[in-house]
Scaffold this motif. Sequence first.
Motif, mmCIF file in Angstrom:
data_model
loop_
_atom_site.group_PDB
_atom_site.id
_atom_site.type_symbol
_atom_site.label_atom_id
_atom_site.label_comp_id
_atom_site.label_asym_id
_atom_site.label_seq_id
_atom_site.Cartn_x
_atom_site.Cartn_y
_atom_site.Cartn_z
ATOM 1 N N ILE A 1 0.847 -1.173 0.045
ATOM 2 C CA ILE A 1 0.054 0.087 0.047
ATOM 3 C C ILE A 1 0.643 1.248 0.010
ATOM 4 N N LEU A 2 2.013 1.141 0.511
ATOM 5 C CA LEU A 2 2.810 2.282 0.518
ATOM 6 C C LEU A 2 4.405 1.878 0.265
ATOM 7 N N GLU A 3 5.197 2.501 -0.434
ATOM 8 C CA GLU A 3 6.762 2.313 -0.551
ATOM 9 C C GLU A 3 7.439 3.496 -0.474
ATOM 10 N N VAL A 4 8.411 3.430 0.594
ATOM 11 C CA VAL A 4 9.242 4.476 0.912
ATOM 12 C C VAL A 4 10.709 4.091 0.603
ATOM 13 N N LYS A 5 11.317 5.026 -0.791
ATOM 14 C CA LYS A 5 12.617 4.510 -1.097
ATOM 15 C C LYS A 5 13.373 5.733 -0.981
ATOM 16 N N ASP A 6 14.664 5.067 -0.507
ATOM 17 C CA ASP A 6 15.778 5.994 -0.360
ATOM 18 C C ASP A 6 15.490 7.620 0.169
ATOM 19 N N VAL B 1 16.250 5.905 4.207
ATOM 20 C CA VAL B 1 15.165 5.165 4.811
ATOM 21 C C VAL B 1 14.420 4.291 3.456
ATOM 22 N N ASN B 2 14.359 3.142 3.893
ATOM 23 C CA ASN B 2 13.686 2.386 2.662
ATOM 24 C C ASN B 2 12.754 1.307 3.424
ATOM 25 N N PHE B 3 11.507 1.376 3.408
ATOM 26 C CA PHE B 3 10.450 0.277 3.653
ATOM 27 C C PHE B 3 9.304 0.109 3.090
ATOM 28 N N GLY C 1 -3.447 -3.856 5.789
ATOM 29 C CA GLY C 1 -3.841 -4.628 6.860
ATOM 30 C C GLY C 1 -2.828 -4.928 7.894
ATOM 31 N N GLU C 2 -1.684 -4.528 7.823
ATOM 32 C CA GLU C 2 -0.653 -4.848 8.603
ATOM 33 C C GLU C 2 -0.155 -3.778 9.474
ATOM 34 N N THR C 3 0.501 -3.979 10.749
ATOM 35 C CA THR C 3 1.088 -2.989 11.549
ATOM 36 C C THR C 3 2.323 -3.088 11.559
ATOM 37 N N LEU C 4 3.272 -1.875 11.078
ATOM 38 C CA LEU C 4 4.385 -1.680 10.925
ATOM 39 C C LEU C 4 4.966 -0.789 12.230
#
Length: 362
Positions: A8-13, A31-33, A38-41
């Motif tokens: 649902i979301l991509e954080v890249k560099d 930062v990358n994640f 439906g998940e909890t990060l």
Amino acid sequence: MTEMTEKILEVKDLHISFETYAGEVKAVRGVNFDLYKGETLAIVGESGSGKSVTSKSIMKLIPTPPGKYKNGEILFDGKDIAKLSEKQMQGIRGSDISMIFQDPMTSLNPTMKVGNQIMEGIIKHQKVSRAAAKERALELLRLVGIPQPEVRLEQYPHQFSGGMRQRVVIAIALACNPKILIADEPTTALDVTIQAQILELMKDLQKKTDTSIIFITHDLGVVANMADRVAVMYGGKIVEIGKAEEIFYNPQHPYTWGLLSSMPSLESGDSDLYAIPGSPPDLLNPPKGDAFAARNEFAMQIDLEQEPPMFKVSDTHYAATWLLHPDAPKVEPPATVQRMKESRSIGAGKSSVGVKEGAKNE
């Protein structure tokens, strides 16, 4: 157990800096994640690690200037949030992505009735009548466990306790059924009993709404029973990321060992409590090698010279520490971390921290 398929979301560099009178503070440094439906990060780290800046950047709440999106992408629904205008973001904030802040008193308008504050976002984003918005507001107050919602709707924030105010803030955040809910230290201002109730409420609401949650905290213990995955941040970077049980029972980074060791447990006495020595790095002049090297009792010469890459521990678990290099000496984690590993093998997954088992995204 379902696979983590729908991203649902991509954080890249992601790199974010702040211009200050002293110079450029490099608050977030690559930062990358990813975040799945439906998940909890949970994003965990000390003050100054960059976790709140990372979360606010997803809502584009970093004031520019002094803040600056230096590099990277924040991809949501095929769009790069970092490149969107303020007007475009107003259509996303509160509607697709919502945020719960640390202190409910500063999140609520003291001069407005609680009902009007909940209805405001519903009317703006969902274009419904005032009567329909009021019905939805009542439904939300019931959902977050506030008794006598009809009466409470007409009251002001000062007439609510701290825990009840935070429930109202959660109701506002959920008003438009967001796809992502960012919770920035949402229980820090509350006592432990209320904290537990709010965490339980968030878990329960997630089951009902299938919202993805990014939970920001400095306390690993708070998210033990809530997170599917955990990202550990230090010095503006993610230094370890994995499923909750991997981070709690098989941590690889010395900083994660320190965070786990400093968690009080029922077994630990006052003398057993651990504090990580030293303080976080100055991000005006970030260190050359591993940012944690100065505080790391296991640091090697290479830690002072070269930044470690992300080493793969498993398909879902990565850590940036030279200790994972094949040529590195074998070191044992502190006794407190060893005890958690042992409790895992003896108790078949039950430990004093109560780590969430059988996560939906395994």
